[in-house]
Motif scaffolding. Structure first.
Motif, PDB file in Angstrom:
ATOM      1  N   ARG B   9       0.839  -1.216   0.000  1.00  0.00           N
ATOM      2  CA  ARG B   9       0.000   0.000   0.000  1.00  0.00           C
ATOM      3  C   ARG B   9       0.864   1.252   0.000  1.00  0.00           C
ATOM      4  O   ARG B   9       0.467   2.266  -0.560  1.00  0.00           O
ATOM      5  CB  ARG B   9      -0.917   0.002   1.213  1.00  0.00           C
ATOM      6  CG  ARG B   9      -2.025  -1.022   1.126  1.00  0.00           C
ATOM      7  CD  ARG B   9      -3.294  -0.551   1.760  1.00  0.00           C
ATOM      8  NE  ARG B   9      -3.932   0.533   1.027  1.00  0.00           N
ATOM      9  CZ  ARG B   9      -4.978   1.231   1.471  1.00  0.00           C
ATOM     10  NH1 ARG B   9      -5.475   0.969   2.646  1.00  0.00           N
ATOM     11  NH2 ARG B   9      -5.513   2.182   0.742  1.00  0.00           N
ATOM     12  N   TYR B  10       2.006   1.167   0.638  1.00  0.00           N
ATOM     13  CA  TYR B  10       2.918   2.303   0.721  1.00  0.00           C
ATOM     14  C   TYR B  10       4.348   1.834   0.457  1.00  0.00           C
ATOM     15  O   TYR B  10       4.729   0.734   0.853  1.00  0.00           O
ATOM     16  CB  TYR B  10       2.859   2.973   2.098  1.00  0.00           C
ATOM     17  CG  TYR B  10       1.501   3.495   2.476  1.00  0.00           C
ATOM     18  CD1 TYR B  10       0.610   2.715   3.204  1.00  0.00           C
ATOM     19  CD2 TYR B  10       1.098   4.780   2.100  1.00  0.00           C
ATOM     20  CE1 TYR B  10      -0.646   3.185   3.537  1.00  0.00           C
ATOM     21  CE2 TYR B  10      -0.159   5.261   2.438  1.00  0.00           C
ATOM     22  CZ  TYR B  10      -1.020   4.459   3.154  1.00  0.00           C
ATOM     23  OH  TYR B  10      -2.265   4.924   3.482  1.00  0.00           O
ATOM     24  N   TYR B  35      -2.553   2.909 -13.892  1.00  0.00           N
ATOM     25  CA  TYR B  35      -2.672   4.355 -13.995  1.00  0.00           C
ATOM     26  C   TYR B  35      -1.800   5.010 -12.929  1.00  0.00           C
ATOM     27  O   TYR B  35      -1.655   4.492 -11.824  1.00  0.00           O
ATOM     28  CB  TYR B  35      -4.129   4.809 -13.794  1.00  0.00           C
ATOM     29  CG  TYR B  35      -5.049   4.462 -14.936  1.00  0.00           C
ATOM     30  CD1 TYR B  35      -5.590   3.179 -15.059  1.00  0.00           C
ATOM     31  CD2 TYR B  35      -5.369   5.404 -15.914  1.00  0.00           C
ATOM     32  CE1 TYR B  35      -6.421   2.853 -16.118  1.00  0.00           C
ATOM     33  CE2 TYR B  35      -6.198   5.085 -16.974  1.00  0.00           C
ATOM     34  CZ  TYR B  35      -6.720   3.811 -17.062  1.00  0.00           C
ATOM     35  OH  TYR B  35      -7.545   3.491 -18.123  1.00  0.00           O
ATOM     36  N   GLN B  37      -1.414   8.474 -10.678  1.00  0.00           N
ATOM     37  CA  GLN B  37      -2.175   9.634 -10.217  1.00  0.00           C
ATOM     38  C   GLN B  37      -1.274  10.562  -9.428  1.00  0.00           C
ATOM     39  O   GLN B  37      -0.698  10.174  -8.403  1.00  0.00           O
ATOM     40  CB  GLN B  37      -3.366   9.207  -9.358  1.00  0.00           C
ATOM     41  CG  GLN B  37      -4.262  10.375  -8.951  1.00  0.00           C
ATOM     42  CD  GLN B  37      -5.489   9.938  -8.179  1.00  0.00           C
ATOM     43  OE1 GLN B  37      -5.556   8.849  -7.611  1.00  0.00           O
ATOM     44  NE2 GLN B  37      -6.527  10.770  -8.167  1.00  0.00           N
ATOM     45  N   LEU B  43      -4.735  11.791 -13.324  1.00  0.00           N
ATOM     46  CA  LEU B  43      -4.681  10.358 -13.633  1.00  0.00           C
ATOM     47  C   LEU B  43      -4.236  10.158 -15.072  1.00  0.00           C
ATOM     48  O   LEU B  43      -4.834  10.696 -15.993  1.00  0.00           O
ATOM     49  CB  LEU B  43      -6.069   9.739 -13.455  1.00  0.00           C
ATOM     50  CG  LEU B  43      -6.481   9.469 -12.018  1.00  0.00           C
ATOM     51  CD1 LEU B  43      -7.968   9.702 -11.830  1.00  0.00           C
ATOM     52  CD2 LEU B  43      -6.130   8.038 -11.646  1.00  0.00           C
ATOM     53  N   LEU B  88       0.446   8.039  -6.691  1.00  0.00           N
ATOM     54  CA  LEU B  88      -0.403   6.898  -6.371  1.00  0.00           C
ATOM     55  C   LEU B  88      -0.531   6.084  -7.654  1.00  0.00           C
ATOM     56  O   LEU B  88      -0.920   6.616  -8.692  1.00  0.00           O
ATOM     57  CB  LEU B  88      -1.779   7.358  -5.899  1.00  0.00           C
ATOM     58  CG  LEU B  88      -2.795   6.273  -5.565  1.00  0.00           C
ATOM     59  CD1 LEU B  88      -2.349   5.472  -4.344  1.00  0.00           C
ATOM     60  CD2 LEU B  88      -4.184   6.880  -5.327  1.00  0.00           C
ATOM     61  N   LEU B  90      -2.435   3.185  -9.495  1.00  0.00           N
ATOM     62  CA  LEU B  90      -3.690   2.442  -9.427  1.00  0.00           C
ATOM     63  C   LEU B  90      -3.715   1.345 -10.472  1.00  0.00           C
ATOM     64  O   LEU B  90      -3.335   1.559 -11.630  1.00  0.00           O
ATOM     65  CB  LEU B  90      -4.881   3.377  -9.657  1.00  0.00           C
ATOM     66  CG  LEU B  90      -5.170   4.384  -8.548  1.00  0.00           C
ATOM     67  CD1 LEU B  90      -6.094   5.475  -9.047  1.00  0.00           C
ATOM     68  CD2 LEU B  90      -5.790   3.685  -7.347  1.00  0.00           C
ATOM     69  N   PHE B 106     -11.162  -0.934  -9.851  1.00  0.00           N
ATOM     70  CA  PHE B 106      -9.886  -0.443  -9.363  1.00  0.00           C
ATOM     71  C   PHE B 106      -9.540  -1.003  -7.992  1.00  0.00           C
ATOM     72  O   PHE B 106     -10.424  -1.314  -7.185  1.00  0.00           O
ATOM     73  CB  PHE B 106      -9.913   1.085  -9.262  1.00  0.00           C
ATOM     74  CG  PHE B 106      -9.783   1.800 -10.578  1.00  0.00           C
ATOM     75  CD1 PHE B 106     -10.902   2.026 -11.370  1.00  0.00           C
ATOM     76  CD2 PHE B 106      -8.547   2.244 -11.025  1.00  0.00           C
ATOM     77  CE1 PHE B 106     -10.794   2.689 -12.581  1.00  0.00           C
ATOM     78  CE2 PHE B 106      -8.428   2.911 -12.243  1.00  0.00           C
ATOM     79  CZ  PHE B 106      -9.550   3.132 -13.021  1.00  0.00           C
ATOM     80  N   GLY B 107      -8.227  -1.074  -7.746  1.00  0.00           N
ATOM     81  CA  GLY B 107      -7.725  -1.383  -6.425  1.00  0.00           C
ATOM     82  C   GLY B 107      -7.547  -0.112  -5.613  1.00  0.00           C
ATOM     83  O   GLY B 107      -7.888   0.980  -6.073  1.00  0.00           O
ATOM     84  N   ASN B 108      -7.001  -0.255  -4.400  1.00  0.00           N
ATOM     85  CA  ASN B 108      -6.794   0.897  -3.527  1.00  0.00           C
ATOM     86  C   ASN B 108      -5.484   1.636  -3.806  1.00  0.00           C
ATOM     87  O   ASN B 108      -5.216   2.658  -3.197  1.00  0.00           O
ATOM     88  CB  ASN B 108      -6.813   0.462  -2.059  1.00  0.00           C
ATOM     89  CG  ASN B 108      -8.202   0.049  -1.629  1.00  0.00           C
ATOM     90  OD1 ASN B 108      -8.624  -1.077  -1.863  1.00  0.00           O
ATOM     91  ND2 ASN B 108      -8.921   0.958  -1.008  1.00  0.00           N
ATOM     92  N   GLY B 109      -4.693   1.108  -4.700  1.00  0.00           N
ATOM     93  CA  GLY B 109      -3.490   1.803  -5.104  1.00  0.00           C
ATOM     94  C   GLY B 109      -2.281   1.552  -4.222  1.00  0.00           C
ATOM     95  O   GLY B 109      -2.389   1.102  -3.073  1.00  0.00           O
ATOM     96  N   THR B 110      -1.127   1.862  -4.769  1.00  0.00           N
ATOM     97  CA  THR B 110       0.134   1.857  -4.029  1.00  0.00           C
ATOM     98  C   THR B 110       0.662   3.283  -4.033  1.00  0.00           C
ATOM     99  O   THR B 110       0.833   3.879  -5.096  1.00  0.00           O
ATOM    100  CB  THR B 110       1.171   0.920  -4.677  1.00  0.00           C
ATOM    101  OG1 THR B 110       0.723  -0.425  -4.569  1.00  0.00           O
ATOM    102  CG2 THR B 110       2.524   1.078  -3.991  1.00  0.00           C
ATOM    103  N   ARG B 111       0.893   3.810  -2.851  1.00  0.00           N
ATOM    104  CA  ARG B 111       1.433   5.164  -2.728  1.00  0.00           C
ATOM    105  C   ARG B 111       2.955   5.059  -2.709  1.00  0.00           C
ATOM    106  O   ARG B 111       3.539   4.552  -1.766  1.00  0.00           O
ATOM    107  CB  ARG B 111       0.942   5.826  -1.447  1.00  0.00           C
ATOM    108  CG  ARG B 111       1.608   7.153  -1.121  1.00  0.00           C
ATOM    109  CD  ARG B 111       1.063   8.266  -1.942  1.00  0.00           C
ATOM    110  NE  ARG B 111      -0.341   8.540  -1.623  1.00  0.00           N
ATOM    111  CZ  ARG B 111      -1.116   9.357  -2.343  1.00  0.00           C
ATOM    112  NH1 ARG B 111      -0.637   9.971  -3.397  1.00  0.00           N
ATOM    113  NH2 ARG B 111      -2.359   9.546  -1.985  1.00  0.00           N
TER     114      ARG B 111
END
Lengths: 116, 115
Positions: B9-10, B35, B37, B43, B88, B90, B106-111
């Motif tokens: 996630r991070y 994607y 962001q 995005l 971010l 996605l 979509f997923g919750n993304g990787t920051r």
């Protein structure tokens, strides 16, 4: 290339009221799709509603509806009976189903605030 | 049915390093898109994979690459990280490639933060 413009960086509405988010787009294609996505603080993009360009009837999903003006290349989202859970970033997006298929083109987003 | 899962996630990395992000699509979905962001650019589409083949690629330098495995899981790699790669990332999955207007999930993304 497609472009999507959201002219309202931030909008605020009272709970239970109605709010309209604006979106304009530009494409040279005749066959395309338009979407509104919601991104809450959880970061997950959630599809709110979508519209096929060839359909004249405006799409509706419960409290969410669109006003699709093809000639004006306008695609606004109306949220009725706003709820606290509607607070999020809203992104307008387009997709051209032609040969390019370069993925969705997103606008910069509108931050929607719901006042209790 | 489990949604799209992105790990980690991070991430915090240093300039010049490389990083690999992972995405597990919804079961049965064979198309995965990525994607980026950022506050400045918004995005932007990176690439799309379907059946282990890259279908489309956005306007990003060659430092950005990806792949898809036979189980449809996808990874994206960014080499020689730059500060501007902080974003971010996605991932989205769908049953079929985008040209068929298959809805994206979509997923919750990787920051990713590059220092």
């Amino acid at each position: 290339a497609q472009t999507v413009t959201q002219s309202q960086p931030e909008m605020s509405v009272q709970e239970a009221e109605t709010v309209t988010l604006s979106c304009t787009y530009d494409t040279s294609e005749s066959d395309y799709y338009l979407f509104w996505y919601k991104q809450p603080p959880s970061r997950q993009m959630i599809l709110v509603i979508r519209q096929e360009a060839y359909k004249q009837q405006n799409a509706t999903e419960n409290r969410f509806s669109v006003n699709f003006q093809k000639a004006a290349k306008s695609f606004s989202l109306k949220i009725s009976d706003s709820q606290l859970g509607d607070a999020a970033m809203y992104f307008c997006a387009s997709f051209d189903s032609g040969g390019g298929a370069d993925g969705l083109t997103f606008g910069k987003g509108t931050h929607l605030i719901i006042q209790p | 049915k489990a949604g799209v899962t992105q790990t980690p996630r991070y991430l915090i990395k240093t300039r010049g390093q490389q990083v690999t992000l992972s995405c597990s699509p919804i079961s049965g979905h064979r198309s995965v898109s990525w994607y980026q962001q950022t506050p400045g650019q918004g995005l932007q589409f990176l690439f799309e994979y379907f059946s282990e083949t890259q279908r489309n690629k956005g306007n990003f330098p060659g430092r950005f690459s990806g792949r898809q495995f036979s189980n449809s899981r996808s990874e994206m790699n960014v080499s020689t990280l730059e500060l501007g790669d902080s974003a971010l990332y996605l991932c989205a999955s769908s049953l079929a490639p985008r040209r068929y207007n298959s809805p994206l999930h979509f997923g919750n993304g990787t920051r990713l933060t590059v220092t």
